[in-house]
Scaffold this active site. Structure first.
Site, short mmCIF file in Angstrom:
data_model
loop_
_atom_site.label_atom_id
_atom_site.label_comp_id
_atom_site.label_asym_id
_atom_site.label_seq_id
_atom_site.Cartn_x
_atom_site.Cartn_y
_atom_site.Cartn_z
N ASP A 58 56.28 28.35 -12.55
CA ASP A 58 57.54 29.05 -12.26
C ASP A 58 57.34 30.26 -11.37
O ASP A 58 56.21 30.69 -11.12
CB ASP A 58 58.26 29.44 -13.56
CG ASP A 58 57.32 30.07 -14.59
OD1 ASP A 58 56.20 30.45 -14.21
OD2 ASP A 58 57.71 30.19 -15.76
N ASN A 109 61.54 33.19 -27.27
CA ASN A 109 62.68 32.36 -27.70
C ASN A 109 62.33 30.86 -27.64
O ASN A 109 63.21 30.01 -27.71
CB ASN A 109 63.92 32.64 -26.85
CG ASN A 109 63.68 32.34 -25.37
OD1 ASN A 109 62.56 32.01 -24.97
ND2 ASN A 109 64.72 32.45 -24.56
N HIS A 111 60.94 29.37 -25.02
CA HIS A 111 60.99 28.75 -23.69
C HIS A 111 59.60 28.32 -23.23
O HIS A 111 58.59 28.85 -23.69
CB HIS A 111 61.70 29.64 -22.66
CG HIS A 111 60.95 30.84 -22.15
ND1 HIS A 111 61.56 32.04 -21.89
CD2 HIS A 111 59.66 31.03 -21.81
CE1 HIS A 111 60.68 32.90 -21.41
NE2 HIS A 111 59.52 32.32 -21.37
N GLU A 146 64.81 27.61 -20.57
CA GLU A 146 65.40 28.36 -21.67
C GLU A 146 65.99 27.39 -22.72
O GLU A 146 66.17 26.20 -22.43
CB GLU A 146 66.50 29.28 -21.12
CG GLU A 146 65.99 30.33 -20.14
CD GLU A 146 65.28 31.52 -20.81
OE1 GLU A 146 64.66 31.36 -21.88
OE2 GLU A 146 65.35 32.62 -20.23
C1 GLP Z 1 57.04 34.16 -18.91
C2 GLP Z 1 56.66 32.89 -18.19
C3 GLP Z 1 56.29 31.81 -19.16
C4 GLP Z 1 55.29 32.35 -20.15
C5 GLP Z 1 55.89 33.48 -20.91
C6 GLP Z 1 55.00 34.01 -22.01
O1 GLP Z 1 58.33 34.15 -19.39
N1 GLP Z 1 57.70 32.40 -17.38
O2 GLP Z 1 55.77 30.72 -18.46
O3 GLP Z 1 54.88 31.35 -21.00
O4 GLP Z 1 56.15 34.49 -19.95
O5 GLP Z 1 54.54 35.29 -21.71
P1 GLP Z 1 53.42 36.03 -22.52
O6 GLP Z 1 52.19 35.22 -22.40
O7 GLP Z 1 53.29 37.35 -21.80
O8 GLP Z 1 53.90 36.17 -23.90
#
Ligand code: GLP
Length: 245
Positions: free
Chosen positions: A67, A135, A137, A142
């Site tokens: 992403d 959440n 995702h 989402e």
């Molecule tokens: C962002 C990314 C996700 C990732 C998530 C988790 O939202 N788009 O792909 O999995 O962060 O982040 P963290 O590893 O900082 O908890």
């Protein structure tokens, strides 16, 4: 599904890097699906160490990121282009032509999604790393995103904007939209490496593995994957039933 529970973040990162490295050793021209966020940073650090020791080369490896924020160009420190260069690409021997990340400043985002779908269709992933949003995702898919989704532009939920605001100087600076690979494209990888560390993800991890498999909890789709490895640290595993730990 294989469940691995590491003692701490260091061991978690070591095991994650070992799984990625083994994929590359077994297939030097492997195609990887890569994730951002704080969770995989340790895995990337250990992969860089392995590369520097001569254990692995990314020369023929092809990388697809899940992403990117809409509106942040490659030079923005919070863009996922920048993140990948900083944490992995500029320390290893990946060819720039072999790294794909959606372009969040493409003049036509619909065309950008179509282009990404086409190139993904031609390059099935051998291993897909997936992190979890608070959440549930995956990527930026989402809650209530259909499991059949492909690359699309998403309006980020309030929960995601709040969670990711820690990386920005203020919440107003967090982009409200992103481009994300769809859930169906994450699922086509031969192997999924689902990663979570920290207590704040323990509830989501429990729902992912034991809750209903339903788009309200996007990560629950991993229940349907024939070859998923779920790599957790003890904190993220803390709400799982005792008998599986
Ligand atoms: C962002 C990314 C996700 C990732 C998530 C988790 O939202 N788009 O792909 O999995 O962060 O982040 P963290 O590893 O900082 O908890």
């Amino acid at each position: 599904m294989q469940l691995i529970i590491a003692d701490d973040y260091n061991q978690f990162s070591q095991i994650g890097a070992e799984i990625v490295a083994q994929t590359i050793i077994n297939k030097p021209n492997a195609t990887l699906g890569l994730a951002t966020g704080s969770t995989p940073i340790g895995i990337y650090e250990k992969l860089v160490e392995k590369h520097k020791k001569g254990e692995i080369s990314f020369k023929d490896v092809v990388c697809f990121n899940i992403d990117e924020y809409v509106g942040l160009d490659k030079t923005h420190p919070q863009s996922y282009h920048y993140f990948m260069r900083k944490h992995l690409f500029e320390h290893v021997d990946t060819h720039q032509n072999n790294t794909y990340i959606p372009n969040g400043v493409a003049p036509n985002l619909v065309d950008e999604c179509k282009k990404y779908n086409d190139v993904l269709a031609q390059n099935p992933r051998d291993l897909q790393i997936i992190g979890l949003g608070p959440n549930g995702h995956v990527g930026f898919n989402e809650p209530f995103t259909p499991f059949g989704s492909k690359t699309h532009v998403v309006s980020l939920s309030r929960a995601t904007i709040e969670a990711n605001s820690r990386f920005f100087n203020s919440i107003e600076l967090v982009p409200t939209k992103a481009i994300t690979m769809g859930i169906s494209q994450l699922m086509t990888a031969k192997c999924l490496l689902v990663i979570s560390s920290g207590k704040h993800k323990a509830r989501v991890v429990k729902d992912m593995l034991f809750g209903p498999c339903h788009p309200h909890m996007p990560c629950s789709v991993v229940q349907l994957h024939p070859n998923a490895i779920v790599l957790l640290d003890k904190d993220s595993a803390s709400l799982l039933p005792q008998e599986i730990k």
